[in-house]
Motif scaffolding. Structure first.
Motif, PDB file in Angstrom:
ATOM      1  N   HIS A 164      75.204   7.515 -61.115  1.00 14.55           N
ATOM      2  CA  HIS A 164      75.772   7.771 -61.811  1.00 14.55           C
ATOM      3  C   HIS A 164      74.816   6.587 -63.081  1.00 14.55           C
ATOM      4  CE1 HIS A 164      79.021   6.449 -64.426  1.00 14.55           C
ATOM      5  NE2 HIS A 164      79.637   7.429 -64.053  1.00 14.55           N
ATOM      6  N   SER A 165      74.791   5.559 -62.516  1.00 12.81           N
ATOM      7  CA  SER A 165      74.108   3.647 -63.182  1.00 12.81           C
ATOM      8  C   SER A 165      73.028   3.833 -62.543  1.00 12.81           C
ATOM      9  CB  SER A 165      75.472   3.107 -63.569  1.00 12.81           C
ATOM     10  OG  SER A 165      76.565   3.720 -63.583  1.00 12.81           O
ATOM     11  N   VAL A 166      72.783   2.417 -63.374  1.00 20.48           N
ATOM     12  CA  VAL A 166      71.610   1.770 -62.388  1.00 20.48           C
ATOM     13  C   VAL A 166      71.325   0.195 -62.435  1.00 20.48           C
ATOM     14  CG1 VAL A 166      69.897   4.164 -62.757  1.00 20.48           C
ATOM     15  CG2 VAL A 166      70.170   2.935 -64.422  1.00 20.48           C
ATOM     16  N   ALA A 167      71.298  -0.835 -62.153  1.00 17.27           N
ATOM     17  CA  ALA A 167      71.244  -1.823 -62.204  1.00 17.27           C
ATOM     18  C   ALA A 167      69.584  -2.857 -62.311  1.00 17.27           C
ATOM     19  CB  ALA A 167      72.057  -2.555 -61.597  1.00 17.27           C
ATOM     20  N   LEU A 173      65.130  10.970 -54.954  1.00 13.12           N
ATOM     21  CA  LEU A 173      63.936  10.441 -53.925  1.00 13.12           C
ATOM     22  C   LEU A 173      62.683  10.820 -54.391  1.00 13.12           C
ATOM     23  CD1 LEU A 173      65.984  10.064 -50.608  1.00 13.12           C
ATOM     24  CD2 LEU A 173      65.348   8.321 -52.258  1.00 13.12           C
ATOM     25  N   LYS A 174      62.304  12.444 -54.461  1.00 14.14           N
ATOM     26  CA  LYS A 174      60.813  12.868 -55.400  1.00 14.14           C
ATOM     27  C   LYS A 174      60.755  12.349 -55.993  1.00 14.14           C
ATOM     28  CE  LYS A 174      61.485  17.269 -52.439  1.00 14.14           C
ATOM     29  NZ  LYS A 174      61.171  18.904 -52.428  1.00 14.14           N
ATOM     30  N   SER A 175      61.415  11.559 -57.196  1.00 11.86           N
ATOM     31  CA  SER A 175      61.280  11.740 -59.070  1.00 11.86           C
ATOM     32  C   SER A 175      60.587   9.907 -58.137  1.00 11.86           C
ATOM     33  CB  SER A 175      62.249  11.553 -59.313  1.00 11.86           C
ATOM     34  OG  SER A 175      62.541  11.084 -60.772  1.00 11.86           O
ATOM     35  N   VAL A 176      61.569   9.441 -57.499  1.00  9.49           N
ATOM     36  CA  VAL A 176      61.482   7.631 -57.187  1.00  9.49           C
ATOM     37  C   VAL A 176      59.613   7.702 -56.606  1.00  9.49           C
ATOM     38  CG1 VAL A 176      61.545   5.759 -55.762  1.00  9.49           C
ATOM     39  CG2 VAL A 176      63.432   7.457 -57.082  1.00  9.49           C
ATOM     40  N   ALA A 177      59.273   8.950 -55.700  1.00  9.83           N
ATOM     41  CA  ALA A 177      57.331   9.080 -55.379  1.00  9.83           C
ATOM     42  C   ALA A 177      56.935   9.066 -56.545  1.00  9.83           C
ATOM     43  CB  ALA A 177      57.760   9.839 -54.217  1.00  9.83           C
ATOM     44  N   HIS A 189      59.397   3.770 -66.477  1.00 11.32           N
ATOM     45  CA  HIS A 189      59.957   4.809 -65.062  1.00 11.32           C
ATOM     46  C   HIS A 189      60.466   4.278 -63.912  1.00 11.32           C
ATOM     47  CE1 HIS A 189      55.658   6.261 -65.845  1.00 11.32           C
ATOM     48  NE2 HIS A 189      55.235   5.313 -66.489  1.00 11.32           N
ATOM     49  N   MET A 190      61.139   3.602 -63.291  1.00  8.31           N
ATOM     50  CA  MET A 190      61.674   2.664 -62.326  1.00  8.31           C
ATOM     51  C   MET A 190      63.365   3.940 -63.276  1.00  8.31           C
ATOM     52  SD  MET A 190      60.697   3.431 -59.657  1.00  8.31           S
ATOM     53  CE  MET A 190      62.057   1.529 -58.618  1.00  8.31           C
ATOM     54  N   LEU A 191      63.973   3.874 -64.367  1.00  8.17           N
ATOM     55  CA  LEU A 191      64.938   4.140 -65.164  1.00  8.17           C
ATOM     56  C   LEU A 191      64.982   5.812 -65.737  1.00  8.17           C
ATOM     57  CD1 LEU A 191      64.901   1.968 -67.833  1.00  8.17           C
ATOM     58  CD2 LEU A 191      66.736   1.826 -65.987  1.00  8.17           C
ATOM     59  N   ARG A 192      63.750   6.137 -65.607  1.00 12.39           N
ATOM     60  CA  ARG A 192      64.382   7.554 -65.794  1.00 12.39           C
ATOM     61  C   ARG A 192      63.791   8.328 -64.430  1.00 12.39           C
ATOM     62  NH1 ARG A 192      59.380   7.490 -70.584  1.00 12.39           N
ATOM     63  NH2 ARG A 192      60.786   7.023 -72.307  1.00 12.39           N
ATOM     64  N   ALA A 193      62.904   7.336 -63.356  1.00 17.08           N
ATOM     65  CA  ALA A 193      63.031   8.576 -62.033  1.00 17.08           C
ATOM     66  C   ALA A 193      64.687   8.747 -61.433  1.00 17.08           C
ATOM     67  CB  ALA A 193      62.290   7.273 -61.471  1.00 17.08           C
ATOM     68  N   PHE A 194      65.337   7.226 -61.724  1.00 15.54           N
ATOM     69  CA  PHE A 194      66.761   8.020 -61.130  1.00 15.54           C
ATOM     70  C   PHE A 194      67.337   8.504 -61.918  1.00 15.54           C
ATOM     71  CE2 PHE A 194      65.296   3.221 -58.436  1.00 15.54           C
ATOM     72  CZ  PHE A 194      65.638   4.623 -57.926  1.00 15.54           C
ATOM     73  N   CYS A 195      67.609   8.211 -63.107  1.00 14.33           N
ATOM     74  CA  CYS A 195      68.360   8.955 -63.971  1.00 14.33           C
ATOM     75  C   CYS A 195      68.166  10.312 -64.408  1.00 14.33           C
ATOM     76  CB  CYS A 195      68.407   8.123 -65.394  1.00 14.33           C
ATOM     77  SG  CYS A 195      69.350   6.349 -64.811  1.00 14.33           S
ATOM     78  N   GLY A 196      66.559  10.906 -64.329  1.00 13.41           N
ATOM     79  CA  GLY A 196      66.321  11.689 -65.266  1.00 13.41           C
ATOM     80  C   GLY A 196      65.957  12.615 -63.617  1.00 13.41           C
ATOM     81  N   ALA A 240      72.382   3.199 -58.344  1.00 16.30           N
ATOM     82  CA  ALA A 240      70.835   2.499 -57.734  1.00 16.30           C
ATOM     83  C   ALA A 240      70.403   1.666 -58.328  1.00 16.30           C
ATOM     84  CB  ALA A 240      69.563   3.568 -57.568  1.00 16.30           C
ATOM     85  N   VAL A 241      69.870   0.560 -57.209  1.00 20.93           N
ATOM     86  CA  VAL A 241      69.456  -0.610 -57.834  1.00 20.93           C
ATOM     87  C   VAL A 241      67.683  -0.969 -57.622  1.00 20.93           C
ATOM     88  CG1 VAL A 241      71.432  -1.959 -56.954  1.00 20.93           C
ATOM     89  CG2 VAL A 241      69.828  -1.824 -55.417  1.00 20.93           C
TER      90      VAL A 241
END
Length: 391
Positions: free
Chosen positions: A141-144, A74-78, A127-134, A170-171
Motif C-alpha cells: 500500500h505505502s512505502v517509506a 520479492l521477485k521484483s525486489v530481487a 528503483h526500490m520505489l518501483r520494485a515495491f509499488c509496481g 515497506a521500508v
C-alpha cells in the motif's frame, strides 16, 4: 651421399621447418579461440546445481500461504537489486557521482538527513520505489524510504489509484554506504515489510511499528559478488547473483551465525565519544580477556550491510553505539536496525540497543535513530552485561 644431395636435403628440411612455424603462428594469431582455453578444458569449473531465487520463493510461499501475495513483490525486489548492482558497477564509467539535479538544472533539496542528494541515491531510491509499488502485485500500500522526508502511498509513486489497496507497507534504505563506491568498496540495500494496521488510514503512524511486527526483511550486498539475503520469518537464506545466467542462486542455505565469534566491528574513530561501558568492553576485547574465550580481531568496512554480512557468516559483534555528540547513534531504527535485527535473530543471533532487544523498540517517528549491536548471542550478551552493571 654427394655434396649436392646433402645440400638439397638441408634446403628441404629448412623449408619444412619454416612452413610449420608459419602455420603454427597463423593458427594461433588468427584463431578466435584462446589456445589456453582449449588446453584447460579439463579444468573448467562446473556450475553447481542450485535452486533459483524464484523457485525458492515458489516453495516457501506454497508452504506459508499467508505470504503468497508477497511472492511477485520479492521477485521484483530481487530485480531491483540487479539494477542497483549495474548502477554501482557503472558509477565510475558513467559519471554517476555528484549532486542530483532537478528539471531546473539546480541541485535537489537536501534530504531529511540534511545531506545533499546524490545521483546514485536518487537512482537507487527510484528503483526500490518501483520494485515495491509496481512489482507485479498491488499488495504494497505505502512505502517509506530513508531518502525521503515522509512515507508515500503507492498510488502516488505509480500515479494510479489502483495501487492504494494493498495490505502491506515497506521500508528501505536504497543504498547504504554510498560513500564507499568511489573507492570500489562494498555497499548495500536494506528492506523490511510490515502488515498494514487493519481499519486505519495509512500515514506515518502506520509505519511506527516495532521490529517484532516485521513479516519479511532482507538486504542486498554489492561486493566481490552480489548477494541477496532474505528472511520470511522462518530462517535466513542467501542467494548469489550468477553473472552468466543473471539469476540469483541459492548458495547460502539456512544461515546460522556461530554462538560466538572472533570479529568485532566498531568505528573506533568515535572512541572518545563512546560511553564508559563501550570503552571498557572494547578494552576487554583488545586485551584478549573476553568471557567468550575467543581471541578477537577488528574488521570495519564502513557500510552496515557489508559489516553485518561479515558478522552473520563468521560470527562476532557489530556495533554502532551512541556518542556524546549523537547519543542515539547514527543508524535508523526503521530502515536499518529493525530489518537487520530480524535477520540476525532468525539466524540464531542477537540484536540489542545495549539495554533492550532491538525488535522490541517502537519508533516514535519514521527517521528515528538508535544505538545498535548485532551478532553472535554470546558476544552481544557480554556487551549487554557492561551496560547492565557499569552504568
Amino acid at each position: 651421399m654427394t655434396s649436392s644431395c646433402l645440400y638439397f636435403t638441408s634446403i628441404v628440411s629448412v623449408w619444412i621447418l619454416t612452413t610449420s612455424i608459419a602455420s603454427a603462428f597463423q593458427s594461433n594469431h588468427y584463431n578466435t579461440k584462446e589456445p589456453s582455453l582449449a588446453r584447460s578444458t579439463s579444468t573448467t569449473s562446473t556450475k553447481k546445481n542450485l535452486k533459483t531465487f524464484e523457485r525458492y520463493l515458489e516453495i516457501e510461499c506454497w508452504r506459508h500461504t499467508e505470504l503468497r501475495e508477497l511472492e511477485p513483490v520479492l521477485k521484483s525486489v530481487a530485480g531491483s537489486c540487479k539494477e542497483i548492482n549495474r548502477i554501482v558497477q557503472r558509477a565510475q564509467t558513467d559519471d554517476l557521482f555528484g549532486a542530483a539535479m532537478g528539471a531546473d538544472g539546480l541541485p535537489l533539496d537536501d534530504n531529511i538527513q540534511g545531506e545533499v542528494q546524490q545521483q546514485l541515491d536518487v537512482l537507487c531510491n527510484t528503483h526500490m520505489l518501483r520494485a515495491f509499488c509496481g512489482g507485479g502485485s498491488s499488495c504494497i500500500h505505502s512505502v517509506a524510504s530513508e531518502e525521503e522526508d515522509e512515507p508515500r502511498c503507492c498510488s502516488d509513486v505509480m500515479t494510479d489509484s489502483a495501487f492504494a489497496v494493498g495490505d502491506y507497507i515497506a521500508v528501505f534504505d536504497p543504498i547504504d554506504g554510498s560513500k564507499n563506491i568511489d573507492a570500489s568498496l562494498p555497499v548495500g540495500s536494506i528492506f523490511g515489510i510490515y502488515k498494514k494496521q487493519p481499519g486505519s488510514d495509512v500515514g506515518e503512524q502506520t509505519f511506527l511499528q516495532d521490529g517484532g511486527a516485521l513479516v519479511a526483511a532482507g538486504y542486498c550486498l554489492f561486493s566481490a559478488s552480489t548477494v541477496l539475503v532474505l528472511t520470511l520469518g522462518s530462517g535466513v537464506d542467501g542467494f548469489t547473483l550468477d553473472p552468466d545466467s543473471g539469476k540469483f542462486l541459492h548458495t547460502l542455505k539456512d544461515i546460522r551465525i556461530p554462538r560466538k565469534g572472533s570479529i568485532f566491528s566498531f568505528n573506533e574513530a568515535n572512541y572518545r565519544g563512546f560511553s564508559e561501558p563501550i570503552k571498557r568492553y572494547l578494552k576487554l576485547l583488545k586485551e584478549g580477556t573476553s568471557k567468550t574465550g575467543v581471541s578477537m580481531t577488528a574488521r570495519y568496512i564502513g557500510a552496515l550491510v557489508a559489516d553485518v554480512h561479515n558478522i552473520l557468516i563468521n560470527g562476532g559483534i557489530y556495533g554502532y553505539p551512541g556518542t556524546t555528540s549523537n547519543p542515539k547513534g547514527k543508524l535508523r531504527l526503521l530502515y536499518e536496525c529493525a530489518p537487520m535485527g530480524m535477520i540476525m535473530e532468525q539466524a540464531g543471533g542477537a540484536a540489542s540497543t545495549g539495554h533492550k532487544r532491538i525488535l522490541d523498540v517502537k519508533p516514535t517517528e519514521i527517521h528515528e535513530r538508535t544505538p545498535v549491536f548485532l551478532g553472535s548471542v554470546e558476544n552481544v550478551f557480554e556487551l549487554d552485561q557492561f551496560f547492565q552493571y557499569d552504568e
